[in-house]
Each structure stands twice: as C-alpha cells, then as structure tokens.
Design a protein around this motif. Sequence first.
Motif, PDB file in Angstrom:
ATOM      1  N   SER A   1       0.821  -1.195   0.000  1.00  0.00           N
ATOM      2  CA  SER A   1       0.000   0.000   0.000  1.00  0.00           C
ATOM      3  C   SER A   1       0.866   1.262   0.000  1.00  0.00           C
ATOM      4  O   SER A   1       0.619   2.199  -0.761  1.00  0.00           O
ATOM      5  N   ILE A   2       1.891   1.267   0.820  1.00  0.00           N
ATOM      6  CA  ILE A   2       2.817   2.418   0.885  1.00  0.00           C
ATOM      7  C   ILE A   2       3.568   2.564  -0.425  1.00  0.00           C
ATOM      8  O   ILE A   2       3.730   3.667  -0.945  1.00  0.00           O
ATOM      9  N   SER A   3       4.022   1.447  -0.999  1.00  0.00           N
ATOM     10  CA  SER A   3       4.745   1.472  -2.261  1.00  0.00           C
ATOM     11  C   SER A   3       3.884   2.050  -3.385  1.00  0.00           C
ATOM     12  O   SER A   3       4.358   2.838  -4.200  1.00  0.00           O
ATOM     13  N   ALA A   4       2.630   1.656  -3.435  1.00  0.00           N
ATOM     14  CA  ALA A   4       1.728   2.145  -4.479  1.00  0.00           C
ATOM     15  C   ALA A   4       1.481   3.642  -4.340  1.00  0.00           C
ATOM     16  O   ALA A   4       1.283   4.339  -5.340  1.00  0.00           O
ATOM     17  N   ARG A   5       1.487   4.150  -3.109  1.00  0.00           N
ATOM     18  CA  ARG A   5       1.217   5.566  -2.894  1.00  0.00           C
ATOM     19  C   ARG A   5       2.445   6.445  -3.107  1.00  0.00           C
ATOM     20  O   ARG A   5       2.310   7.647  -3.313  1.00  0.00           O
ATOM     21  N   THR A   6       3.641   5.897  -3.055  1.00  0.00           N
ATOM     22  CA  THR A   6       4.855   6.711  -3.187  1.00  0.00           C
ATOM     23  C   THR A   6       5.569   6.424  -4.499  1.00  0.00           C
ATOM     24  O   THR A   6       5.402   7.144  -5.478  1.00  0.00           O
ATOM     25  N   ARG A   7       6.345   5.372  -4.557  1.00  0.00           N
ATOM     26  CA  ARG A   7       7.132   5.073  -5.744  1.00  0.00           C
ATOM     27  C   ARG A   7       6.232   4.746  -6.930  1.00  0.00           C
ATOM     28  O   ARG A   7       6.510   5.135  -8.065  1.00  0.00           O
ATOM     29  N   GLY A   8       5.133   4.029  -6.685  1.00  0.00           N
ATOM     30  CA  GLY A   8       4.217   3.668  -7.759  1.00  0.00           C
ATOM     31  C   GLY A   8       3.607   4.876  -8.430  1.00  0.00           C
ATOM     32  O   GLY A   8       3.456   4.915  -9.646  1.00  0.00           O
ATOM     33  N   ARG A   9       3.287   5.881  -7.653  1.00  0.00           N
ATOM     34  CA  ARG A   9       2.697   7.096  -8.208  1.00  0.00           C
ATOM     35  C   ARG A   9       3.681   7.806  -9.131  1.00  0.00           C
ATOM     36  O   ARG A   9       3.321   8.240 -10.228  1.00  0.00           O
ATOM     37  N   VAL A  10       4.940   7.905  -8.703  1.00  0.00           N
ATOM     38  CA  VAL A  10       5.973   8.555  -9.517  1.00  0.00           C
ATOM     39  C   VAL A  10       6.184   7.782 -10.813  1.00  0.00           C
ATOM     40  O   VAL A  10       6.278   8.366 -11.897  1.00  0.00           O
ATOM     41  N   THR A  11       6.246   6.450 -10.714  1.00  0.00           N
ATOM     42  CA  THR A  11       6.442   5.613 -11.894  1.00  0.00           C
ATOM     43  C   THR A  11       5.315   5.807 -12.901  1.00  0.00           C
ATOM     44  O   THR A  11       5.549   5.929 -14.105  1.00  0.00           O
ATOM     45  N   ARG A  12       4.070   5.852 -12.415  1.00  0.00           N
ATOM     46  CA  ARG A  12       2.930   6.042 -13.318  1.00  0.00           C
ATOM     47  C   ARG A  12       2.979   7.408 -14.000  1.00  0.00           C
ATOM     48  O   ARG A  12       2.663   7.524 -15.189  1.00  0.00           O
ATOM     49  N   ILE A  13       3.387   8.447 -13.269  1.00  0.00           N
ATOM     50  CA  ILE A  13       3.469   9.784 -13.855  1.00  0.00           C
ATOM     51  C   ILE A  13       4.505   9.815 -14.973  1.00  0.00           C
ATOM     52  O   ILE A  13       4.261  10.354 -16.055  1.00  0.00           O
TER      53      ILE A  13
END
Length: 66
Positions: free
Chosen positions: A13-25
């Motif tokens: 959950s934390i990964s999706a909200r931090t690093r995952g968000r940057v990767t998607r952008i």
Amino acid sequence: MKLGIRTPSLSKSISARTRGRVTRIVKRTLIPGYGRKGMGWLRDPRRAAYHKVYRKTTIRFGDLFK
C-alpha cells in the motif's frame, strides 16, 4: 482464483502511494496510451480478463467497516 476478502499488505500500500505514483506519472508522459481506459485489453487480454474477474469476486478489507 481467490474468493472473499483480499489480504491487506501495508508495504504494498505504501509502495503504491509513493514510488508507484511517480512511476505512473513518468510512464504516462513517455508512453502514448499508457494508463488509458481499455488499454489492458489491447496489450494482454488474458491478464485483463483475470483481473476483471478478480475484482468482481473479492472485496477490500476496508469495505468490511463501511
């Protein structure tokens, strides 16, 4: 295929909200069509069908307390 409640994972959950968000952008700016609705069916229909059934047959842990 899983039925019922999904097992919550704090680290995912934390990964999706931090690093995952940057990767998607970044991917959205570089790859045309990334993140658009329906692109999963074009890229990998078998995986998209699996995820559609999974979402319909399981519930989130948080939904139990709503």
